[in-house]
Structure formats: structure tokens, C-alpha cells
Design a protein around this motif. Structure first.
Motif, PDB file in Angstrom:
ATOM      1  N   VAL A  47      19.719  37.680  49.991  1.00 16.93           N
ATOM      2  CA  VAL A  47      21.023  37.076  50.249  1.00 16.93           C
ATOM      3  C   VAL A  47      21.754  36.786  48.942  1.00 16.93           C
ATOM      4  O   VAL A  47      22.965  37.022  48.820  1.00 16.93           O
ATOM      5  N   THR A  48      21.041  36.267  47.954  1.00 21.79           N
ATOM      6  CA  THR A  48      21.639  35.990  46.648  1.00 21.79           C
ATOM      7  C   THR A  48      22.206  37.262  46.034  1.00 21.79           C
ATOM      8  O   THR A  48      23.338  37.283  45.517  1.00 21.79           O
ATOM      9  N   MET A  49      21.428  38.338  46.086  1.00 16.02           N
ATOM     10  CA  MET A  49      21.882  39.621  45.574  1.00 16.02           C
ATOM     11  C   MET A  49      23.142  40.075  46.297  1.00 16.02           C
ATOM     12  O   MET A  49      24.110  40.557  45.694  1.00 16.02           O
ATOM     13  N   MET A  50      23.173  39.905  47.623  1.00 14.69           N
ATOM     14  CA  MET A  50      24.316  40.344  48.415  1.00 14.69           C
ATOM     15  C   MET A  50      25.557  39.514  48.109  1.00 14.69           C
ATOM     16  O   MET A  50      26.667  40.048  47.981  1.00 14.69           O
ATOM     17  N   LEU A  51      25.412  38.197  47.994  1.00 19.40           N
ATOM     18  CA  LEU A  51      26.555  37.335  47.707  1.00 19.40           C
ATOM     19  C   LEU A  51      27.190  37.674  46.366  1.00 19.40           C
ATOM     20  O   LEU A  51      28.423  37.780  46.251  1.00 19.40           O
ATOM     21  N   VAL A  52      26.369  37.844  45.336  1.00 18.56           N
ATOM     22  CA  VAL A  52      26.898  38.165  44.006  1.00 18.56           C
ATOM     23  C   VAL A  52      27.570  39.540  44.017  1.00 18.56           C
ATOM     24  O   VAL A  52      28.639  39.732  43.420  1.00 18.56           O
ATOM     25  N   THR A  53      26.972  40.492  44.729  1.00 16.90           N
ATOM     26  CA  THR A  53      27.551  41.833  44.814  1.00 16.90           C
ATOM     27  C   THR A  53      28.897  41.801  45.529  1.00 16.90           C
ATOM     28  O   THR A  53      29.882  42.381  45.049  1.00 16.90           O
ATOM     29  N   CYS A  54      28.956  41.128  46.677  1.00 18.64           N
ATOM     30  CA  CYS A  54      30.191  41.066  47.461  1.00 18.64           C
ATOM     31  C   CYS A  54      31.305  40.355  46.698  1.00 18.64           C
ATOM     32  O   CYS A  54      32.473  40.737  46.788  1.00 18.64           O
ATOM     33  N   PHE A  55      30.957  39.331  45.955  1.00 17.70           N
ATOM     34  CA  PHE A  55      31.963  38.633  45.167  1.00 17.70           C
ATOM     35  C   PHE A  55      32.453  39.496  44.014  1.00 17.70           C
ATOM     36  O   PHE A  55      33.658  39.581  43.742  1.00 17.70           O
ATOM     37  N   SER A  56      31.542  40.168  43.346  1.00 19.15           N
ATOM     38  CA  SER A  56      31.891  40.923  42.147  1.00 19.15           C
ATOM     39  C   SER A  56      32.788  42.129  42.436  1.00 19.15           C
ATOM     40  O   SER A  56      33.647  42.476  41.621  1.00 19.15           O
ATOM     41  N   ILE A  57      32.596  42.781  43.590  1.00 18.91           N
ATOM     42  CA  ILE A  57      33.381  43.993  43.863  1.00 18.91           C
ATOM     43  C   ILE A  57      34.867  43.696  44.001  1.00 18.91           C
ATOM     44  O   ILE A  57      35.703  44.582  43.786  1.00 18.91           O
ATOM     45  N   LEU A  58      35.222  42.444  44.344  1.00 23.16           N
ATOM     46  CA  LEU A  58      36.632  42.070  44.356  1.00 23.16           C
ATOM     47  C   LEU A  58      37.040  41.391  43.060  1.00 23.16           C
ATOM     48  O   LEU A  58      38.101  41.688  42.502  1.00 23.16           O
ATOM     49  N   ALA A  59      36.203  40.505  42.559  1.00 27.02           N
ATOM     50  CA  ALA A  59      36.549  39.734  41.359  1.00 27.02           C
ATOM     51  C   ALA A  59      36.830  40.624  40.159  1.00 27.02           C
ATOM     52  O   ALA A  59      37.664  40.284  39.314  1.00 27.02           O
ATOM     53  N   VAL A  60      36.169  41.781  40.080  1.00 25.74           N
ATOM     54  CA  VAL A  60      36.347  42.661  38.931  1.00 25.74           C
ATOM     55  C   VAL A  60      37.782  43.173  38.829  1.00 25.74           C
ATOM     56  O   VAL A  60      38.236  43.587  37.756  1.00 25.74           O
ATOM     57  N   ASP A  61      38.543  43.138  39.931  1.00 27.98           N
ATOM     58  CA  ASP A  61      39.929  43.603  39.914  1.00 27.98           C
ATOM     59  C   ASP A  61      40.883  42.559  39.341  1.00 27.98           C
ATOM     60  O   ASP A  61      42.062  42.860  39.127  1.00 27.98           O
ATOM     61  N   PHE A  62      40.402  41.352  39.098  1.00 28.79           N
ATOM     62  CA  PHE A  62      41.227  40.277  38.547  1.00 28.79           C
ATOM     63  C   PHE A  62      40.942  40.097  37.055  1.00 28.79           C
ATOM     64  O   PHE A  62      39.815  40.284  36.605  1.00 28.79           O
ATOM     65  N   ARG A  63      41.964  39.689  36.322  1.00 28.08           N
ATOM     66  CA  ARG A  63      41.792  39.461  34.884  1.00 28.08           C
ATOM     67  C   ARG A  63      40.884  38.271  34.604  1.00 28.08           C
ATOM     68  O   ARG A  63      40.314  38.161  33.508  1.00 28.08           O
ATOM     69  N   ILE A  64      40.741  37.371  35.572  1.00 22.37           N
ATOM     70  CA  ILE A  64      39.928  36.179  35.375  1.00 22.37           C
ATOM     71  C   ILE A  64      38.434  36.508  35.323  1.00 22.37           C
ATOM     72  O   ILE A  64      37.619  35.715  34.870  1.00 22.37           O
ATOM     73  N   PHE A  65      38.072  37.682  35.796  1.00 20.80           N
ATOM     74  CA  PHE A  65      36.676  38.120  35.773  1.00 20.80           C
ATOM     75  C   PHE A  65      36.371  38.684  34.388  1.00 20.80           C
ATOM     76  O   PHE A  65      36.986  39.665  33.957  1.00 20.80           O
ATOM     77  N   PRO A  66      35.432  38.100  33.638  1.00 24.65           N
ATOM     78  CA  PRO A  66      35.142  38.550  32.266  1.00 24.65           C
ATOM     79  C   PRO A  66      34.751  40.028  32.212  1.00 24.65           C
ATOM     80  O   PRO A  66      33.958  40.489  33.039  1.00 24.65           O
ATOM     81  N   ARG A  67      35.294  40.723  31.237  1.00 24.91           N
ATOM     82  CA  ARG A  67      35.005  42.162  31.113  1.00 24.91           C
ATOM     83  C   ARG A  67      33.545  42.422  30.791  1.00 24.91           C
ATOM     84  O   ARG A  67      33.017  43.504  31.081  1.00 24.91           O
ATOM     85  N   ARG A  68      32.874  41.456  30.209  1.00 22.70           N
ATOM     86  CA  ARG A  68      31.456  41.666  29.871  1.00 22.70           C
ATOM     87  C   ARG A  68      30.600  41.746  31.125  1.00 22.70           C
ATOM     88  O   ARG A  68      29.458  42.200  31.073  1.00 22.70           O
ATOM     89  N   PHE A  69      31.121  41.270  32.255  1.00 26.73           N
ATOM     90  CA  PHE A  69      30.397  41.356  33.526  1.00 26.73           C
ATOM     91  C   PHE A  69      30.655  42.682  34.237  1.00 26.73           C
ATOM     92  O   PHE A  69      29.944  43.025  35.180  1.00 26.73           O
ATOM     93  N   ALA A  70      31.707  43.402  33.813  1.00 26.92           N
ATOM     94  CA  ALA A  70      32.072  44.656  34.474  1.00 26.92           C
ATOM     95  C   ALA A  70      31.092  45.768  34.092  1.00 26.92           C
ATOM     96  O   ALA A  70      30.325  45.654  33.130  1.00 26.92           O
ATOM     97  N   LYS A  71      31.135  46.864  34.844  1.00 27.65           N
ATOM     98  CA  LYS A  71      30.218  47.973  34.605  1.00 27.65           C
ATOM     99  C   LYS A  71      30.469  48.613  33.238  1.00 27.65           C
ATOM    100  O   LYS A  71      31.607  48.743  32.805  1.00 27.65           O
ATOM    101  N   THR A  72      29.392  49.000  32.587  1.00 27.01           N
ATOM    102  CA  THR A  72      29.501  49.674  31.302  1.00 27.01           C
ATOM    103  C   THR A  72      29.911  51.133  31.504  1.00 27.01           C
ATOM    104  O   THR A  72      29.690  51.712  32.571  1.00 27.01           O
ATOM    105  N   GLU A  73      30.492  51.707  30.479  1.00 26.70           N
ATOM    106  CA  GLU A  73      30.991  53.074  30.595  1.00 26.70           C
ATOM    107  C   GLU A  73      29.863  54.104  30.550  1.00 26.70           C
ATOM    108  O   GLU A  73      29.794  55.007  31.377  1.00 26.70           O
ATOM    109  N   THR A  74      28.987  53.986  29.565  1.00 28.01           N
ATOM    110  CA  THR A  74      27.897  54.969  29.421  1.00 28.01           C
ATOM    111  C   THR A  74      26.544  54.269  29.297  1.00 28.01           C
ATOM    112  O   THR A  74      25.721  54.325  30.206  1.00 28.01           O
ATOM    113  N   TYR A  75      26.330  53.617  28.161  1.00 25.42           N
ATOM    114  CA  TYR A  75      25.075  52.900  27.933  1.00 25.42           C
ATOM    115  C   TYR A  75      25.330  51.397  27.881  1.00 25.42           C
ATOM    116  O   TYR A  75      26.419  50.949  27.552  1.00 25.42           O
TER     117      TYR A  75
END
Length: 413
Positions: free
Chosen positions: A91-119
Motif C-alpha cells: 500500500v505504501t508503494m502504491m500511495l507514493v507511486t499514485c501521488f508521484s505520477i501527478l505531482a511530477v507535473d507541478f513545479r512544486i515537485f523537486p526535480r531530484r525526485f523525478a526520473k533520471t534521463e539515463t543513469y
């Protein structure tokens, strides 16, 4: 349960609550104590997230140390404790995943939490790998239920394929921004899940041998990545017109996710189910082994990252797989400490989401698409961003809570 996509009544939903008002009131408390802190920790409190985590950990340790009680649990009760802790982890994994998939579209979500480009590694890099591992840990294969019938394979994969094509069409229809370097032009997460499901159904071997097979696949894949030049091909921006070249990242990363899934099946069988296929392990027995495995995979990840190849979610190399295993087992180990707290039990919100994990994820994707259709996420203020994210999380939580209260479960396989 071998049925096609359906909505079923579950009589054990919302046990002890005959009044919807009382149930929703308890659900609201769970939302305030569980979900809101997650939203704040990954946005306005992100700079203090390690401080907050340290404070909460210290508080928990203090509570456990100072609370005087005798915790005597029979084997059956401790087995139920293990079941609850594994469910809380999922459940914890699911909650963080569900929140992150929307939060990443906002500037308030830190870029360091976003997916890396290559490595590299980040919070969102863990998403797809954690989803695969969480499913494998309690899968039919981990319980020793082996099924090779074509009907069962079609039943388990056809919904995922439909969801994959549905996402492909919907994202193209609303011109939703899709990063081609993640999976490719047409590929997406649901196609990866379907491919892994098909391959693991066809392989159909005993869970005790899945670990060795998964490790062999990962080692072979890593050799081809480094010695065969596959990593250079996958990281290149050049694409041909054929379907493989158009979706090279998604297609070739299947080997990494397949290896991860098979290792997860072996770990689930060893740590949770045992040879009988029922949860017989005790929380005390499993906890020490989960701690050891977490440390082992963290050390292995550091060695692979330093001397073999850096961690890459894009290719799902062996370093990424060990990183996912280390992080997820660490979270599971922490949650297993809950058996030290007398009277601990899963919250209503956890129970509701646990009974509808895939339904939760599907609703989160739908709501994410709707928010992006009507809100210019990159241009809203901090305060508006918080309210939108809390409103999204509120709707998601209470919808799944209502489904649980009514005894509805969304079954996809």
C-alpha cells in the motif's frame, strides 16, 4: 481467482462498520495522518524530508523502548502480522507511486525526485521496478500455484494489453507529454507488465528455481548491454521506422524486469509462503532475513554501480534491479518493526487500497489525465498546486474507501 475483468462483492469489506458516516470519519482521520504527510513531504517539506524521517524514526524507537509490555504472539498471530506488514508495504508503494505520477507535473515537485534521463537513481525511478517486485512477492508463482493453460494466460494479460492500448490512444488524443526515451514511441508501463506476465506464465517453473533463472537472465542481459554494445544502442537518440527500433527501451528492458520478477518470486516463496503455498512464516523469522537481504543488495548495488555499470532504470540493468530490491526490502524491514507496537493493525485506508491495488492505480492514472486536461500544472502557484494534489489524493482515497465499504473489489486476474 481466475476470472476476466470484473467487479465483485467482497463480504469482508469494512468489517465492523454498518454506518457509512462512522466509516468515512475514520477514513478521514487516516487520510490526514497518512496521505497528507506524504503530500507535504514530497512538496513543501521536501528540503526537510530527511530530518522529518529521522525525527519520526527516533520517536518510534523511543516509543518502543519505553513502552513496557510483554509481546507474546502465537505462530498463527505472528503469521498474520507478517501478512499485514507485507500488505502495508504494498500500500505504501502504491500511495507514493499514485501521488508521484501527478505531482511530477507541478513545479512544486523537486526535480531530484523525478526520473533520471539515463543513469542515476531517484524516487520516481523506483516506481515501475517496485510495482513489478511488489506483484512478484505475493504472486501465484510465489505461492507455488503453477498455471500454463492458454485461457489463464489470456485472462491475466488481456486487461493489461487493453490498458496499454488505452493509455496509448488517450495520451495521443489529449496530447499528453510523453518522454520517448523512457519506453519508446508506443510502449508504456502496461505493455511491460503484460510481457512479464506472459513470459513468467510460459516459463512456469518451481519458485525455488526462479531466483537462479532470474539471476542468469540478469547476468546475460548485462553482458550483452556492456560487451554487445546494446547499452549504446538503447541510449542513442536515433530510431528506425521498425517497431523494435521505435520502442527499443521498452522492449529490451523486459529482460531486466523479467529477471527482477523471477528473483521476487523466489524471495516471496522463501520469505513469506514457504513450500506449502500458504503464509506459514512468522514475522520474527522473516524480519531478520529481510534486513540481511536489504543490506546485501545495497552493498551489491554500490559495487555494481562502481565497477560494472551505473544504475539505469531506462535499460533496467542489473544495478537497477539490485537497487530496487535493496530499497523495497528496506521499506519492508522497517514496516516489520510494527510488530513491536502492541495492538498494531492496518488502518482502514490501508485495507481499502490493499483490496483494490490495481483499481487504485487505474483511477490514479485517470485522475492524472483529467487534471492535466483542465489545469496548466507548470504555471500554477505553490498554494494552488498543494490544493490540487490534496484534492486529487482525497478523491482517490475516498473513492477506494467507498468501494471497500460497499464490498466491491476490482478483479483483473
Amino acid at each position: 481467482m481466475n476470472k476476466k475483468t470484473s467487479v465483485n462483492k467482497n463480504e469482508d469489506g469494512a468489517i465492523g462498520f454498518k454506518n457509512m458516516g462512522a466509516y468515512m470519519s475514520m477514513l478521514a482521520i487516516d487520510f490526514l495522518l497518512i496521505v497528507v504527510p506524504i503530500v507535504l513531504s514530497f512538496t513543501v517539506l521536501s528540503e526537510w524530508i530527511y530530518t522529518v524521517a529521522l525525527m519520526l524514526t527516533s520517536l518510534l524507537i523511543f516509543f518502543v523502548r519505553t513502552k513496557r509490555y510483554k509481546h507474546v504472539a502465537e505462530k498463527g498471530n505472528d503469521s498474520n502480522s507478517l501478512r499485514s506488514n507485507v500488505s502495508s508495504y504494498r500500500v505504501t508503494m502504491m500511495l507514493v507511486t499514485c501521488f508521484s505520477i501527478l505531482a511530477v507535473d507541478f513545479r512544486i515537485f523537486p526535480r531530484r525526485f523525478a526520473k533520471t534521463e539515463t543513469y542515476g537513481t531517484s524516487l520516481m525511478d523506483l516506481g515501475v521496478g517496485s510495482f513489478v517486485f511488489a506483484n512478484s512477492l505475493v504472486s501465484r508463482q510465489a505461492r507455488g500455484i503453477q498455471t500454463v493453460k492458454l485461457k489463464n494466460i489470456i485472462q491475466s494479460t488481456s486487461p493489461l494489453l487493453l490498458l496499454g492500448f488505452g493509455r496509448l490512444v488517450s495520451t495521443a488524443g489529449i496530447h499528453y507529454q510523453v518522454h520517448v526515451g523512457e519506453y519508446g514511441v508506443h510502449w508504456n508501463f502496461f505493455f511491460t507488465l503484460a510481457a512479464v506476465s506472459i513470459l513468467t506464465s510460459v516459463i512456469n517453473i518451481s519458485p525455488r528455481y526462479c531466483g537462479a533463472l532470474g539471476l542468469s537472465i540478469l547476468v546475460g542481459y548485462e553482458v550483452i548491454l556492456m560487451k554487445g554494445g546494446l547499452n549504446a544502442y538503447l541510449l542513442s537518440n536515433e530510431r528506425g521506422k521498425d517497431i523494435i527500433s521505435q520502442n527499443k527501451e521498452g522492449i529490451f528492458s523486459i529482460f531486466g524486469y523479467l529477471g527482477l520478477y523471477l528473483v521476487g518470486v523466489h524471495l516471496g516463496n522463501y520469505l513469506i509462503f514457504g513450500d506449502s503455498g500458504a503464509i506459514l512464516r512468522t514475522n520474527k523469522w522473516a524480519k531478520s532475513r529481510v534486513y540481511f537481504l536489504s543490506i546485501f543488495f545495497w552493498l551489491l548495488t554500490m559495487l555494481l554501480d562502481e565497477y560494472v555499470e551505473e544504475v539505469s532504470r531506462r535499460m533496467c540493468n542489473v544495478g537497477y534491479v539490485t537497487f530496487v530490491l535493496a530499497q523495497n526490502l528496506q521499506v519492508l524491514a522497517i514496516l516489520m518493526e510494527a510488530d513491536r507496537i502492541p495492538g498494531y493493525k492496518m488502518s482502514l485506508l490501508e485495507q481499502a487500497i490493499n483490496r483494490n491495488l490495481l483499481g487504485t492505480f487505474l483511477l490514479a492514472n485517470i485522475l492524472t489525465g483529467l487534471v492535466n486536461m483542465f489545469v496548466e500544472t507548470l504555471f500554477v502557484s505553490t498554494l494552488t498546486s498543494i490544493w490540487v494534489l490534496i484534492g486529487y489524493a482525497l478523491l482517490l482515497s475516498f473513492t477506494m474507501g467507498l468501494a471497500d465499504f460497499c464490498g466491491i473489489r476490482f478483479k483483473f486476474w
